[in-house]
Scaffold this active site. Structure first.
Site, short mmCIF file in Angstrom:
data_model
loop_
_atom_site.label_atom_id
_atom_site.label_comp_id
_atom_site.label_asym_id
_atom_site.label_seq_id
_atom_site.Cartn_x
_atom_site.Cartn_y
_atom_site.Cartn_z
N ASP A 16 0.82 -1.22 0.00
CA ASP A 16 0.00 0.00 0.00
C ASP A 16 0.85 1.27 0.00
OD1 ASP A 16 -2.39 -1.46 0.20
OD2 ASP A 16 -2.23 -1.57 2.38
N ARG A 96 -0.63 2.77 15.79
CA ARG A 96 -1.00 3.81 14.83
C ARG A 96 -0.88 5.23 15.36
NH1 ARG A 96 0.25 0.32 11.83
NH2 ARG A 96 -1.06 -0.64 10.24
N ASP A 125 -7.59 1.80 10.59
CA ASP A 125 -6.30 2.51 10.63
C ASP A 125 -6.41 3.94 10.12
OD1 ASP A 125 -5.00 0.38 11.77
OD2 ASP A 125 -4.32 -0.47 9.88
N SER A 175 -2.72 -9.24 3.96
CA SER A 175 -2.25 -7.93 4.40
C SER A 175 -1.81 -8.11 5.85
CB SER A 175 -3.40 -6.92 4.29
OG SER A 175 -3.15 -5.85 5.15
N1 ARG Z 1 -8.47 -5.21 12.65
C1 ARG Z 1 -7.27 -4.83 13.28
C2 ARG Z 1 -7.34 -3.40 13.76
O1 ARG Z 1 -8.22 -2.72 13.40
C3 ARG Z 1 -6.06 -5.11 12.45
C4 ARG Z 1 -5.72 -4.16 11.39
C5 ARG Z 1 -4.55 -4.64 10.65
N2 ARG Z 1 -4.09 -3.67 9.71
C6 ARG Z 1 -3.53 -3.98 8.56
N3 ARG Z 1 -3.15 -2.99 7.83
N4 ARG Z 1 -3.36 -5.22 8.16
O2 ARG Z 1 -6.54 -2.97 14.52
#
Ligand code: ARG
Length: 412
Positions: A16, A96, A125, A175
């Site tokens: 990404d 994050r 995110d 991912s």
């Molecule tokens: N669902 C999880 C969260 O919201 C994991 C997110 C994982 N992010 C990713 N870019 N693969 O924290």
């Protein structure tokens, strides 16, 4: 190129964000400075720097934030037993806001006009990045190319191929987001809620070890300070717990999760250290806190986890709750012994000098100081309303029955 100024891109080296470098250059005519924040993801950071520059970044900044991540993000989460929907230890959610804060710092230093991230418009995110960036620097423009262009993963992959941007074989399957506190897997086959993730998808989990093992975690005021008797820095302790618990198959989380944007998603995580440490911490709290503290803290913990999950790390409520949580942790000192075997985890022992557990009260053997004669009256008062309510209900059904009989008599 670059005639619109500089943009700071939070760069992981993954698909990404690699695609984002090119989009920011070509579509927005910005000079891209990439920032990679090390939260314990064990990546080859030299390689990430080379990659960023090869794709077109004019500068790359590496920030080792592991200690800060552990101290200011993981520790409060341990104290809050941070588990979203009772399951997810918040690894990504905690990292994050830290990454966002670091990117803002670089933006200020570099005199950038914009800040960018590689999140899609479907996940959490984007919220964590946008809200934190905005809260810390309201004047920076936020650009999220993947979201803005509504790109799908397949489109990204073909764009990357066309632009000769290298893609890892793993990226084609899932991912992945990884840091000191856990690893999240999304996308690919595991989007099918009924599909069991294959063993090869996991990095920390040993599926072959059939032997049982023990791990003792020592806490000081809610903070893990020693593992198996060794006082070691927190980062090392988490690493140790990850290896040890993961080595016994402990730490997989597979659940259906409610994202902030309303989507239900199937999420798979491996977080051996987080699962073991939070389980131990919760157990110790049960020994040293009163039932009133525990009941109220559970509500606070839930609210805290929700704020962290939903991108509201910078909301003052989070720090307000931290103050309450910190106050409860004064007595959360002691040791918890865990037994782990083929993926199962249980607490088998605990001790604390602040324990409210008194064996002279709890024991069924002779020598108990608990005066049983006091219990009789207590029990009577305890159940008073329940007993009365039951007799009132019995009267009510008698009345109904009588009414029905009278009606039937009149009819006949
Ligand atoms: N669902 C999880 C969260 O919201 C994991 C997110 C994982 N992010 C990713 N870019 N693969 O924290």
């Amino acid at each position: 190129m670059g005639n619109n100024g500089k943009v700071i891109l939070a760069y992981s080296g993954g698909l990404d964000t690699s695609v984002c470098i090119r989009y920011l250059q070509t579509l927005h005519k910005l000079d891209v400075i990439t920032v990679t924040v090390d939260c314990g993801q064990h990546d080859d950071f030299k390689e990430i720097e080379r990659k960023a520059e090869a794709i077109g970044a004019i500068k790359h900044v590496y920030i080792d934030a592991r200690e800060e991540f552990a101290r200011d993000y993981i520790v409060p989460s341990i104290k809050a037993n941070g588990l979203y929907q009772g399951k997810y230890p918040l690894a990504t959610a905690l990292a994050r806001p830290l990454i966002a804060a670091k990117a803002v710092e670089v933006a200020t230093r570099e005199g950038a006009t914009a800040i960018a991230h590689g999140c899609t418009g479907k996940g959490n995110d984007q919220i964590r990045f946008d809200v934190t960036m905005h809260a810390l620097s309201p004047n920076l423009k936020i650009i999220a190319p993947i979201r803005d262009l509504n790109l799908s993963r397949d489109l990204e992959i073909s764009f990357a191929k066309e632009q000769k941007i290298p893609i890892s074989s793993e990226a084609k399957k899932y991912s992945i987001d990884i840091n000191l506190w856990g690893r999240a897997l999304e996308g690919g086959k595991i989007e099918e809620a009924d599909f069991e993730p294959p063993e090869e998808a996991f990095e920390f989990i040993n599926f072959q070890n059939n032997e049982a093992g023990y791990m003792e975690i020592e806490f000081d005021q809610g903070v893990p300070v020693a593992a198996d008797g060794e006082h070691i820095p927190l980062i090392d302790l988490i690493q140790y717990a990850n290896d040890k618990a993961g080595g016994h198959g402990v730490g997989i989380i597979d659940h259906i999760e409610d994202r902030v944007v309303g989507i239900k998603s199937r999420e798979v995580y491996e977080a051996p250290a987080a699962v073991a440490i939070i389980e131990a911490h919760k157990d110790l709290e049960k020994m040293v806190l009163t039932k009133h503290e525990l009941a109220f803290k559970q509500i606070v913990d839930n609210q805290w986890s929700w704020l962290a999950y939903s991108g509201l790390w910078e909301d003052p409520l989070r720090t307000d709750l931290d103050k309450f949580i910190d106050a409860t942790q004064n007595r959360v000192s002691g040791k918890v012994r865990l037994k782990m075997e083929k993926g199962s985890l249980r607490v088998v022992g605990r001790e604390s000098k602040y324990s409210l557990y008194k064996d002279n009260l709890a024991t069924y053997a002779t020598g108990s100081t608990f005066d049983q004669s006091l219990a009789k009256g207590f029990v009577e008062l305890w159940g008073l309303q329940s007993v009365i309510a039951n007799s009132v209900a019995a009267g009510l059904s008698r009345d109904k029955k009588n009414k029905k009989e009278v009606k039937n008599e009149i009819k006949s």
